[in-house]
Write a protein that holds these residues in place. Structure first.
Motif, PDB file in Angstrom:
ATOM      1  N   THR A 315      -9.339  -9.029 -15.174  1.00 21.49           N
ATOM      2  CA  THR A 315      -9.242  -8.842 -13.604  1.00 21.49           C
ATOM      3  C   THR A 315      -9.191  -7.267 -13.147  1.00 21.49           C
ATOM      4  OG1 THR A 315      -6.824  -8.949 -13.840  1.00 21.49           O
ATOM      5  CG2 THR A 315      -8.254 -11.190 -13.647  1.00 21.49           C
ATOM      6  N   LEU A 316      -9.451  -6.857 -12.177  1.00 24.83           N
ATOM      7  CA  LEU A 316      -9.262  -5.777 -11.519  1.00 24.83           C
ATOM      8  C   LEU A 316      -8.387  -5.926 -10.241  1.00 24.83           C
ATOM      9  CD1 LEU A 316     -12.965  -4.261 -11.560  1.00 24.83           C
ATOM     10  CD2 LEU A 316     -11.092  -3.716 -13.056  1.00 24.83           C
ATOM     11  N   GLU A 317      -7.593  -4.725  -9.978  1.00 20.94           N
ATOM     12  CA  GLU A 317      -6.723  -4.630  -8.885  1.00 20.94           C
ATOM     13  C   GLU A 317      -7.090  -3.255  -8.293  1.00 20.94           C
ATOM     14  OE1 GLU A 317      -1.974  -4.524  -7.414  1.00 20.94           O
ATOM     15  OE2 GLU A 317      -2.823  -5.404  -9.149  1.00 20.94           O
ATOM     16  N   PHE A 318      -7.238  -3.131  -7.004  1.00 20.99           N
ATOM     17  CA  PHE A 318      -7.704  -1.786  -6.531  1.00 20.99           C
ATOM     18  C   PHE A 318      -6.553  -1.540  -5.449  1.00 20.99           C
ATOM     19  CE2 PHE A 318     -11.665  -3.848  -6.844  1.00 20.99           C
ATOM     20  CZ  PHE A 318     -12.324  -3.096  -7.908  1.00 20.99           C
ATOM     21  N   GLN A 319      -5.847  -0.285  -5.422  1.00 15.69           N
ATOM     22  CA  GLN A 319      -4.931   0.417  -4.696  1.00 15.69           C
ATOM     23  C   GLN A 319      -5.241   1.516  -3.980  1.00 15.69           C
ATOM     24  OE1 GLN A 319      -1.395   0.643  -6.856  1.00 15.69           O
ATOM     25  NE2 GLN A 319      -1.196  -1.435  -7.287  1.00 15.69           N
ATOM     26  N   ILE A 320      -5.300   1.600  -2.596  1.00 20.49           N
ATOM     27  CA  ILE A 320      -5.596   2.779  -2.013  1.00 20.49           C
ATOM     28  C   ILE A 320      -4.526   3.569  -1.050  1.00 20.49           C
ATOM     29  CG2 ILE A 320      -7.035   3.657  -0.146  1.00 20.49           C
ATOM     30  CD1 ILE A 320      -8.775   2.333  -2.475  1.00 20.49           C
ATOM     31  N   THR A 321      -4.336   4.856  -1.555  1.00 21.09           N
ATOM     32  CA  THR A 321      -3.183   5.687  -0.990  1.00 21.09           C
ATOM     33  C   THR A 321      -3.627   6.624  -0.244  1.00 21.09           C
ATOM     34  OG1 THR A 321      -2.019   5.093  -3.043  1.00 21.09           O
ATOM     35  CG2 THR A 321      -1.263   6.990  -1.329  1.00 21.09           C
ATOM     36  N   VAL A 322      -3.161   6.689   1.214  1.00 20.03           N
ATOM     37  CA  VAL A 322      -3.788   7.705   2.177  1.00 20.03           C
ATOM     38  C   VAL A 322      -2.837   9.159   1.668  1.00 20.03           C
ATOM     39  CG1 VAL A 322      -3.615   8.728   4.552  1.00 20.03           C
ATOM     40  CG2 VAL A 322      -4.261   6.036   3.801  1.00 20.03           C
ATOM     41  N   GLN A 323      -3.783  10.096   1.812  1.00 24.35           N
ATOM     42  CA  GLN A 323      -2.968  11.411   1.182  1.00 24.35           C
ATOM     43  C   GLN A 323      -2.979  12.308   2.064  1.00 24.35           C
ATOM     44  OE1 GLN A 323      -5.811  12.161  -2.527  1.00 24.35           O
ATOM     45  NE2 GLN A 323      -4.414  11.458  -3.599  1.00 24.35           N
ATOM     46  N   TYR A 324      -4.251  12.907   2.729  1.00 24.16           N
ATOM     47  CA  TYR A 324      -3.990  13.570   4.048  1.00 24.16           C
ATOM     48  C   TYR A 324      -5.514  13.409   4.805  1.00 24.16           C
ATOM     49  CZ  TYR A 324      -6.580  16.813   0.769  1.00 24.16           C
ATOM     50  OH  TYR A 324      -7.524  17.412   0.226  1.00 24.16           O
ATOM     51  N   ARG A 325      -5.282  13.937   6.208  1.00 27.62           N
ATOM     52  CA  ARG A 325      -6.614  13.758   6.876  1.00 27.62           C
ATOM     53  C   ARG A 325      -6.875  15.181   7.463  1.00 27.62           C
ATOM     54  NH1 ARG A 325      -7.215   9.882   4.417  1.00 27.62           N
ATOM     55  NH2 ARG A 325      -7.250   7.589   5.136  1.00 27.62           N
TER      56      ARG A 325
END
Length: 413
Positions: A315-325
């Motif tokens: 199985t796979l799990e994806f996690q996205i973290t906002v760093q900067y814009r």
């Protein structure tokens, strides 16, 4: 006005202090040794007469140069970071001054395989006759960002010792952990109390940058199926091998740091670790347009899920973290920030170079925290490696630019 510059002496002193940050540390700051330089800076500021200079428990230096103007002038902050990159050792730095550079190869004495060549460092062509500072070949130099620190410190020294230079209230901020993306995590914006800011953390002489990448972090968590390798036929589904195939399938001729430049974004794996049962891939996702980040992330997800089809038990799990814009959205709302910066560079006898940063600065996040904060040159080059260099003359030009910028905000108030 001529100044008795102190920037070189300060810089040479600062780079000898090891301030490398550590992305694997959970401490704040990530390394206690960063405070070794910060304590020196506070002491020097206090000796100058900056009476409120102090270091807080999180590793931030705050200081105020009071206004000497009768006008109501916006409060301007100048900011640099004290830490150096974890990518290359910053311990026992031995700075070398190569005087009156004439275009020759600069062979660094502690490792003669480390050579600065004009053909590989095109900005050196503009340094003929200048004094180039490098490390000795076994460490980085630390110009990123101790050049900026030294320039702000010298500018403060000049402003205090030349009271005829009119300026509004000036805030100084030195941050830890910028190199590991945590540089403003614990900044007290209310205490800082500035209207606008400038990071002094840029490269080429005269450069001004009001635009950065937008950035996300992406983590792929892989759960495989473990079995004894002697009895694994038809059972084992190695998370390590799945991770390897995902990385191997990422785009190579596009969307990678090796194949992109200018305004092109990329996907970049920065860490992989794991065992047969569990593995983890950490990636950074970059582009100047926020909307493209999700496009790239979806492409990575599709690549990974396609590979997973061959491993029905995993199985796979994806996690996205906002760093900067991209700070440009904020900076563009305050055109005077850019107008005055370009004018200050010109007043310093330099041709302004308006650029975009293929990366981020503390200013990226400060801008969205309520302190619009573009980036001005510090003169640092080839950062994060043993060929890092800066010139004395470029650092002096940055000092003049900081002073001129303070003057222009007062003049225009």
């Amino acid at each position: 006005m001529k100044f008795n510059y102190t920037v070189l002496q300060r810089f040479i002193s600062y780079v000898k202090i090891d301030t490398q940050s550590d992305g694997n540390s959970k401490n704040v700051p990530s390394t206690e040794k960063q405070k070794d330089l910060s304590k020196v800076l506070v002491s020097e500021l206090l000796k100058m007469g900056v009476s409120d200079a102090h270091l807080d428990d999180k590793g931030y230096v705050y200081a105020t140069i009071p206004s000497n103007s009768e006008k109501k002038v916006p409060i301007i902050c100048f900011c640099s970071h004290v830490d150096t990159s974890p990518d290359c050792s910053g311990a026992n730095v031995k700075p070398i001054i190569h005087k009156n550079y004439q275009g020759e190869d600069l062979v660094l004495p502690d490792d003669d395989s480390i050579v600065l060549k004009l053909s590989e460092h095109p900005d050196l062509i503009n340094q003929i006759g200048n004094n180039i500072i490098t490390a000795s070949g076994t460490t980085l130099l630390g110009a990123d960002n101790k050049a900026g620190v030294a320039e702000i410190m010298d500018a403060a020294y000049q402003l205090i010792n030349n009271p005829e230079i009119k300026h509004g209230e000036i805030k100084i901020l030195f941050t830890p952990d910028e190199e590991i993306g945590r540089g403003v995590d614990h900044v007290d914006i209310k205490k800082l109390n500035a209207d606008f800011g400038y990071t002094i953390d840029g490269e080429t002489l005269g450069s001004y940058e009001d635009e950065t990448f937008s950035a996300d972090g992406m983590q792929i968590l892989i759960k495989g199926v473990s079995a004894h390798p002697g009895f694994a036929k038809g059972k084992m589904q190695s998370a390590i091998k799945i991770a390897s195939k995902i990385i191997a399938a990422l785009p190579k001729n596009r969307l990678s740091p090796e194949s992109t430049h200018q305004k092109e974004g990329f996907v970049h794996p920065v860490n992989i670790q794991g065992q047969v049962e569990n593995a983890e891939i950490d990636l950074i996702i970059r582009d100047f347009e926020d909307e493209k980040l999700k496009v790239y992330e979806d492409e990575v997800k599709n690549i990974a899920l396609k590979i997973l089809e061959n491993y029905p038990g995993a199985t796979l799990e994806f996690q996205i973290t906002v760093q900067y814009r991209n700070m440009k959205k904020v900076i563009d709302k305050y055109p005077k920030i850019t107008e005055y910066a370009l004018k200050a560079i010109e007043r310093s006898g330099i041709k302004p170079l308006k650029r975009s940063i293929r990366g981020g600065t503390d200013g990226s996040r400060l801008s969205f925290m309520g302190l619009p904060c573009p980036n001005i040159f510090a003169g640092e080059h080839a950062f994060h490696g043993k060929q890092e260099w800066v010139s004395e003359q470029d650092m002096q030009a940055a000092v003049r630019t900081i002073i001129n910028l303070a003057m222009i905000w007062e003049e225009e108030a």
